[in-house]
Design a protein around this motif. Sequence first.
Motif, short mmCIF file in Angstrom:
data_model
loop_
_atom_site.label_atom_id
_atom_site.label_comp_id
_atom_site.label_asym_id
_atom_site.label_seq_id
_atom_site.Cartn_x
_atom_site.Cartn_y
_atom_site.Cartn_z
N PHE A 135 0.86 -1.19 0.00
CA PHE A 135 0.00 0.00 0.00
C PHE A 135 0.89 1.24 0.00
N PRO A 136 0.42 2.35 -0.54
CA PRO A 136 1.23 3.59 -0.54
C PRO A 136 1.23 4.28 0.81
N THR A 137 2.24 5.09 1.06
CA THR A 137 2.32 5.85 2.30
C THR A 137 1.74 7.26 2.16
N SER A 138 1.32 7.61 0.93
CA SER A 138 0.79 8.94 0.70
C SER A 138 -0.35 8.86 -0.31
N GLU A 139 -0.96 10.00 -0.61
CA GLU A 139 -2.06 10.04 -1.57
C GLU A 139 -1.51 10.03 -3.00
N ASN A 140 -0.81 8.97 -3.32
CA ASN A 140 -0.16 8.83 -4.61
C ASN A 140 -1.05 8.02 -5.55
N LEU A 141 -1.71 8.70 -6.48
CA LEU A 141 -2.65 8.03 -7.38
C LEU A 141 -1.94 7.17 -8.42
N GLU A 142 -0.63 7.37 -8.59
CA GLU A 142 0.13 6.61 -9.59
C GLU A 142 0.82 5.38 -8.98
N PHE A 143 0.64 5.16 -7.69
CA PHE A 143 1.29 4.05 -7.02
C PHE A 143 0.83 2.72 -7.61
N GLU A 144 1.77 1.82 -7.86
CA GLU A 144 1.46 0.52 -8.46
C GLU A 144 1.19 -0.52 -7.37
N LEU A 145 -0.02 -1.02 -7.33
CA LEU A 145 -0.41 -2.01 -6.34
C LEU A 145 -0.10 -3.41 -6.87
N GLU A 146 0.55 -4.21 -6.05
CA GLU A 146 0.94 -5.56 -6.47
C GLU A 146 -0.13 -6.59 -6.07
N ASP A 147 -0.16 -7.71 -6.80
CA ASP A 147 -1.04 -8.81 -6.45
C ASP A 147 -0.46 -9.57 -5.26
N GLY A 148 -1.26 -10.40 -4.64
CA GLY A 148 -0.79 -11.21 -3.53
C GLY A 148 -1.61 -12.49 -3.43
N TYR A 149 -1.10 -13.44 -2.64
CA TYR A 149 -1.84 -14.69 -2.48
C TYR A 149 -1.56 -15.29 -1.10
N ILE A 150 -2.44 -16.20 -0.70
CA ILE A 150 -2.21 -16.95 0.53
C ILE A 150 -2.82 -18.34 0.36
N ASN A 151 -2.07 -19.36 0.78
CA ASN A 151 -2.55 -20.74 0.77
C ASN A 151 -2.96 -21.12 2.18
N ILE A 152 -4.15 -21.70 2.31
CA ILE A 152 -4.67 -22.07 3.63
C ILE A 152 -4.95 -23.57 3.65
N ALA A 153 -4.42 -24.25 4.66
CA ALA A 153 -4.70 -25.67 4.87
C ALA A 153 -5.31 -25.83 6.25
N ALA A 154 -6.53 -26.36 6.30
CA ALA A 154 -7.23 -26.53 7.58
C ALA A 154 -7.36 -28.02 7.87
N ALA A 155 -7.04 -28.41 9.11
CA ALA A 155 -7.06 -29.82 9.47
C ALA A 155 -7.86 -30.05 10.75
N THR A 156 -8.36 -31.26 10.89
CA THR A 156 -9.04 -31.70 12.10
C THR A 156 -8.41 -33.01 12.55
N SER A 157 -7.91 -33.04 13.78
CA SER A 157 -7.21 -34.22 14.31
C SER A 157 -6.05 -34.63 13.41
N GLY A 158 -5.36 -33.64 12.85
CA GLY A 158 -4.20 -33.91 12.03
C GLY A 158 -4.49 -34.24 10.59
N MET A 159 -5.75 -34.34 10.20
CA MET A 159 -6.12 -34.66 8.82
C MET A 159 -6.61 -33.41 8.10
N VAL A 160 -5.98 -33.10 6.95
CA VAL A 160 -6.37 -31.92 6.18
C VAL A 160 -7.75 -32.15 5.57
N VAL A 161 -8.68 -31.25 5.91
CA VAL A 161 -10.04 -31.37 5.40
C VAL A 161 -10.39 -30.26 4.41
N MET A 162 -9.53 -29.23 4.34
CA MET A 162 -9.79 -28.15 3.40
C MET A 162 -8.48 -27.48 3.02
N SER A 163 -8.32 -27.26 1.72
CA SER A 163 -7.15 -26.55 1.21
C SER A 163 -7.64 -25.55 0.19
#
Length: 229
Positions: A123-151
Amino acid sequence: MKSILFTSLFLIFSFSIFAQECMSADYLKKGTKWEMTNYNKKGKKSGLVQYEVLNTNHTGSKNAWEIQVETFDKKDESLNKGSTEIVCEDGVYKMDMSQMIPSETVESLNSMEVEMEGTMINFPTSENLEFELEDGYINIAAATSGMVVMSIKISTINRKIEGLETVETEAGTFQCLKITQDTKMENKIISRTYSSVSWFLPGFGVVKTESYDHKGKFMGSSILSSLTR
């Protein structure tokens, strides 16, 4: 010799500007607290997120703030509590992508063992309308009793600054950068892309957000409801 001297002076001058921009986070002081209230598509409260600046660390060109984050459901019952870090380096704010996870997703993961891995988002530190915003990602793995049930993988893409707008909330009136972006959620079975509009206050963070589904229908919003400095 003159060229070397000029280059050295330029680097020192640039460094001082970056440092000043990073230190201009007037709101991000130790002890600052704020709340973002979430609303569903009918305008009814669906949850709440509380933030507090626990610690600050300013060394050289890098500035960091440790933020405590606690998420609540619509009945104000705590779902989870943890901490994240906001970093400002070379005049650019960077935030962990975990803070971009939709509140309903956070609620669904509450009773599971969760592992996350992803990138920072800028994110920019000022009101810079020309600032280039980058893409991002996150991987989430959720498990129950040690078994992955959702990725699932959540990607934030097509981020653009559309202009400056004034936003009025219960916490005050703020001059913000209007940011549009798409959020892609995908796993082995499905892939959906949603869109959102955020109003970002440089030196602080997001003041308001509106979310829309893959068909462009309004899903809900989040708005800054309290700010204590």
